[in-house]
Write a protein that holds these residues in place. Structure first.
Motif, PDB file in Angstrom:
ATOM      1  N   GLU A  15       0.875  -1.262   0.021  1.00  0.00           N
ATOM      2  CA  GLU A  15      -0.110  -0.135   0.112  1.00  0.00           C
ATOM      3  C   GLU A  15       1.080   1.513   0.008  1.00  0.00           C
ATOM      4  OE1 GLU A  15      -2.701  -0.182   3.324  1.00  0.00           O
ATOM      5  OE2 GLU A  15      -3.787  -1.909   2.412  1.00  0.00           O
ATOM      6  N   ASN A  16       1.980   1.079   0.726  1.00  0.00           N
ATOM      7  CA  ASN A  16       2.790   2.336   0.755  1.00  0.00           C
ATOM      8  C   ASN A  16       3.438   2.623  -0.533  1.00  0.00           C
ATOM      9  OD1 ASN A  16       2.305   2.905   3.569  1.00  0.00           O
ATOM     10  ND2 ASN A  16       3.986   1.480   4.208  1.00  0.00           N
ATOM     11  N   LEU A  17       3.747   1.360  -1.180  1.00  0.00           N
ATOM     12  CA  LEU A  17       4.399   1.538  -2.705  1.00  0.00           C
ATOM     13  C   LEU A  17       3.346   2.124  -3.672  1.00  0.00           C
ATOM     14  CD1 LEU A  17       6.460  -1.860  -2.637  1.00  0.00           C
ATOM     15  CD2 LEU A  17       7.470   0.688  -2.599  1.00  0.00           C
ATOM     16  N   LYS A  18       2.280   1.854  -3.476  1.00  0.00           N
ATOM     17  CA  LYS A  18       1.393   2.417  -4.294  1.00  0.00           C
ATOM     18  C   LYS A  18       0.903   3.872  -4.314  1.00  0.00           C
ATOM     19  CE  LYS A  18      -1.355  -2.199  -5.005  1.00  0.00           C
ATOM     20  NZ  LYS A  18      -2.343  -2.684  -5.045  1.00  0.00           N
ATOM     21  N   GLU A  19       1.023   4.026  -2.816  1.00  0.00           N
ATOM     22  CA  GLU A  19       0.623   5.695  -2.496  1.00  0.00           C
ATOM     23  C   GLU A  19       1.916   6.577  -3.160  1.00  0.00           C
ATOM     24  OE1 GLU A  19       0.369   5.923   1.425  1.00  0.00           O
ATOM     25  OE2 GLU A  19      -1.846   5.170   1.605  1.00  0.00           O
ATOM     26  N   LYS A  20       3.081   6.003  -3.040  1.00  0.00           N
ATOM     27  CA  LYS A  20       4.165   6.553  -3.480  1.00  0.00           C
ATOM     28  C   LYS A  20       4.303   6.701  -5.328  1.00  0.00           C
ATOM     29  CE  LYS A  20       7.606   5.334   0.142  1.00  0.00           C
ATOM     30  NZ  LYS A  20       8.672   4.635   0.324  1.00  0.00           N
ATOM     31  N   GLU A  21       3.900   5.527  -5.756  1.00  0.00           N
ATOM     32  CA  GLU A  21       3.620   5.647  -7.347  1.00  0.00           C
ATOM     33  C   GLU A  21       2.677   6.646  -7.650  1.00  0.00           C
ATOM     34  OE1 GLU A  21       4.848   0.978  -8.333  1.00  0.00           O
ATOM     35  OE2 GLU A  21       2.845   1.776  -8.186  1.00  0.00           O
ATOM     36  N   SER A  22       1.567   6.640  -6.964  1.00  0.00           N
ATOM     37  CA  SER A  22       0.166   7.585  -7.235  1.00  0.00           C
ATOM     38  C   SER A  22       0.971   9.308  -7.245  1.00  0.00           C
ATOM     39  CB  SER A  22      -0.701   7.518  -6.344  1.00  0.00           C
ATOM     40  OG  SER A  22      -0.484   7.680  -4.883  1.00  0.00           O
TER      41      SER A  22
END
Length: 621
Positions: free
Chosen positions: A508-515
């Motif tokens: 989830e943290n990686l997805k937030e960074k990508e967004s």
């Protein structure tokens, strides 16, 4: 009375379709039996029939006598000679059934002579007499307008030629009801509707009348019609039932009853793949019948366990088929790449032949054929190339999905393996408990039998009890071991669940960074002109990027309609496998005066394509 030399009327009608009748004082009138579809036969004892060319012994004297008597015997009111009956389909001798006439052709009715009465036809210019709606199965007619002096004998004389009369109900008010044997006889009787009847030669009003024949509703007719309909319905139901029985599939063979011998046979069949389906059906039938009890529970459990082992065989078989499918896909991919290489070689041959050194030596027809063959080969090559690129694109997408979900899948596989092991331990624990209960029940039964028989000195039973006690002790020890192993597996499962939660949080943290990164890229593209100028001041940062820009420009120059980023990267991967799609896309987006992105297609076929715009950008800069 019949004149000498007159042939039979049936033979005349059999030889000629149309017969011409001659009547003194009248013109020749044709008679066609096809003009009347109601063949009624009435008896007649009146004057003789005179046919043309059938009088042999007449002579000139007879002709003179006829000429002198014609004006005196002619009746203008009736429109014909008196004493000479007209020829109608209902006269004796006309027992044939003529073919039906067209509905638009008018029916010409003639005078009908009976023994006691004469029937005169209605005016042909008048409309046909009205009739009510025909009741179902109608065999009865209503006859009105009878003479007051008319008797039942006269009614029978007039209507008996229509068919067999079953009953006549005559009223005192000059009407009656006639019931025939068949329905078609009613249609013959309706032919007489509208005729004027005269008894003998009397002109008295009580001896005359105008007949009105119409359908009548009778309970007997309706009852017979309903019986006939019910009989037809029964025949139809019987026919359908026979057809259904003929088309019904055969019933399956009966399942044998449960016994120890049959149980051993079914257990052996469950282990055989070819007889597994039959054995499973037998096992299912036994369980549904309620054959499971305390004594047969162990046998049924062993059969169910054999059925469960068949699941593993099915899973292995499915995995083998999937492996075969993957191998077939790989073979297809290799064959397609080999075909594509050969196409490239053929196209190269065409291009080399199109050069000026060899092209000038060919004739015009040969040049035309070579150009056509070259176009066809290029089209087929492009189609195969697109297909191969689609396969590679799918594999890349699967690989990217595998890289993203690799950690989660490993955790899930480990978790699923532990869960399956835990479930297997649970099943073993339950089975051991059931076996322990079965042994306890058997021990109780043996104790009860021993108490009833009062045989404490039986050595066989003592040995059985000892064996059962030893088996119980072994089962208890095994049960304790299984419980300990089950607790250990549960602890490992809880640890794996905690690790899974941590991995999900990291994802989830990686997805937030990508967004956030994508938002920053979008905001950088939508920024003002000074920012673009600073970014575009040095778009190419290294010599590698300059080489990539040159290769991509050449590739897009060859494809004037543009190409997708996947197609461009697949071309670049032939040169260097380390090239990343995101880096290429960022590089092209920085060079806005060299490359531009457009949307093509509609709906589901919407696609982003990059095009080379360096010549236009040179003019703008």
């Amino acid at each position: 009375m019949k004149i000498k030399g007159e042939p039979d009327l049936r033979s005349i009608l059999g030889e000629h379709k149309e017969v011409w009748w001659y009547v003194p004082g009248l013109n020749q009138l044709p008679f066609d039996p096809a003009n009347n579809n109601e063949p009624l036969q009435f008896g007649s004892t009146s004057g003789p029939l005179v046919t043309e060319g059938l009088i042999e012994n007449g002579g000139e004297s007879s002709k003179k006598r006829k000429r002198t008597n014609a004006p005196s015997d002619f009746d203008p009111a009736l429109g014909m000679m008196t004493g000479i009956p007209p020829i109608t389909p209902m006269m004796p001798g006309l027992g044939i059934v003529p073919p039906p006439i067209p509905p638009d052709m008018p029916v010409v009715k003639e005078i009908i002579h009976c023994k006691s009465c004469t029937l005169f036809p209605p005016n042909p210019n008048l409309p046909p007499p009205a009739t009510r709606e025909r009741p179902p199965g109608c065999k009865t007619v209503f006859v009105g307008g009878l003479p007051e002096n008319g008797t039942e004998q006269i009614i029978v004389e007039v209507f008996e030629q229509c068919g067999e009369i079953i009953a006549i109900r005559k009223s005192k008010k000059n009407f009656c009801h006639i019931r025939f044997a068949e329905e078609y006889m009613v249609d013959k009787a309706l032919y007489l509707s509208g005729y004027r009847i005269r008894l003998g030669s009397s002109t008295d009003k009580k001896d005359t009348g105008r007949l009105h024949v119409d359908f009548a509703q009778a309970r007997d007719d309706l009852y017979e019609w309903e019986c006939k309909q019910r009989m037809l319905a029964r025949e139809e139901r019987h026919r359908r039932r026979m057809e259904e029985e003929r088309l019904r599939p055969p019933s399956p063979p009966p399942v044998v009853h449960y016994s120890d011998h049959e149980c051993s046979i079914v257990a052996e069949k469950l282990k055989d793949d070819s007889k597994f389906s039959e054995a499973v059906q037998t096992l299912l039938t036994w369980i549904e019948r309620g054959e499971v009890n305390r004594r047969s529970a162990n046998n049924f459990y062993s059969m169910i366990q054999s059925a469960n082992s068949h699941v593993r065989r099915l899973v292995n078989e499915k995995a083998a088929h999937e492996k075969d499918m993957e191998e077939a896909k790989e073979k297809f991919k290799q064959a397609l790449s080999g075909i594509l290489i050969q196409f490239e070689q053929i196209v190269a041959v065409y291009h080399s032949a199109s050069k000026q050194k060899a092209w000038d030596h060919f004739t015009k027809a040969q040049r035309k054929n070579i150009s056509v063959w070259c176009k066809q080969a290029e089209e087929i090559r492009n189609i195969h190339n697109d297909e191969l690129m689609g396969i590679r694109r799918e594999e890349e997408m699967e690989m990217s999905d595998d890289e993203i979900e690799e950690t989660t899948e490993t955790k899930e596989t480990e978790e699923s393996a532990l869960v399956s092991q835990a479930e297997a331990l649970k099943e073993e624990n339950d089975s051991l408990r059931w076996q322990l209960d079965a042994y306890r029940n058997e021990v109780e039964l043996l104790k009860q039998e021993q108490g009833k028989a009062h045989r404490e000195d039986d050595p066989n039973r003592e040995q059985q009890l000892k064996l059962l006690q030893q088996a119980l002790q072994g089962m208890q020890q095994h049960l304790l071991k299984v419980q300990e192993e089950y607790k250990r597996k549960e602890a490992e499962l809880e640890k794996i669940k905690d690790d899974k939660l941590q991995v999900e949080k990291m994802l989830e943290n990686l997805k937030e960074k990508e967004s956030c990164a994508s938002r920053l890229c979008a905001s950088s593209q939508d920024s003002d002109y000074p920012l673009e100028k600073t970014l575009n001041s040095c778009p190419i940062k290294s010599e590698r990027e300059a080489l990539l820009v040159g290769i991509i420009s050449t590739f897009l120059h060859v494809h004037p309609f543009g190409a997708s980023i996947e197609y461009i990267c697949s071309y670049l991967h032939r040169l260097d496998n380390k090239i990343c799609t995101s880096d290429v896309e960022c590089l092209m987006s920085r060079l806005q005066h060299t490359f531009k992105q457009e949307m093509t297609g509609v709906g589901a076929s919407l696609e982003k394509r990059w095009k080379f715009c360096g010549f236009e950008g040179l003019k703008l800069t």
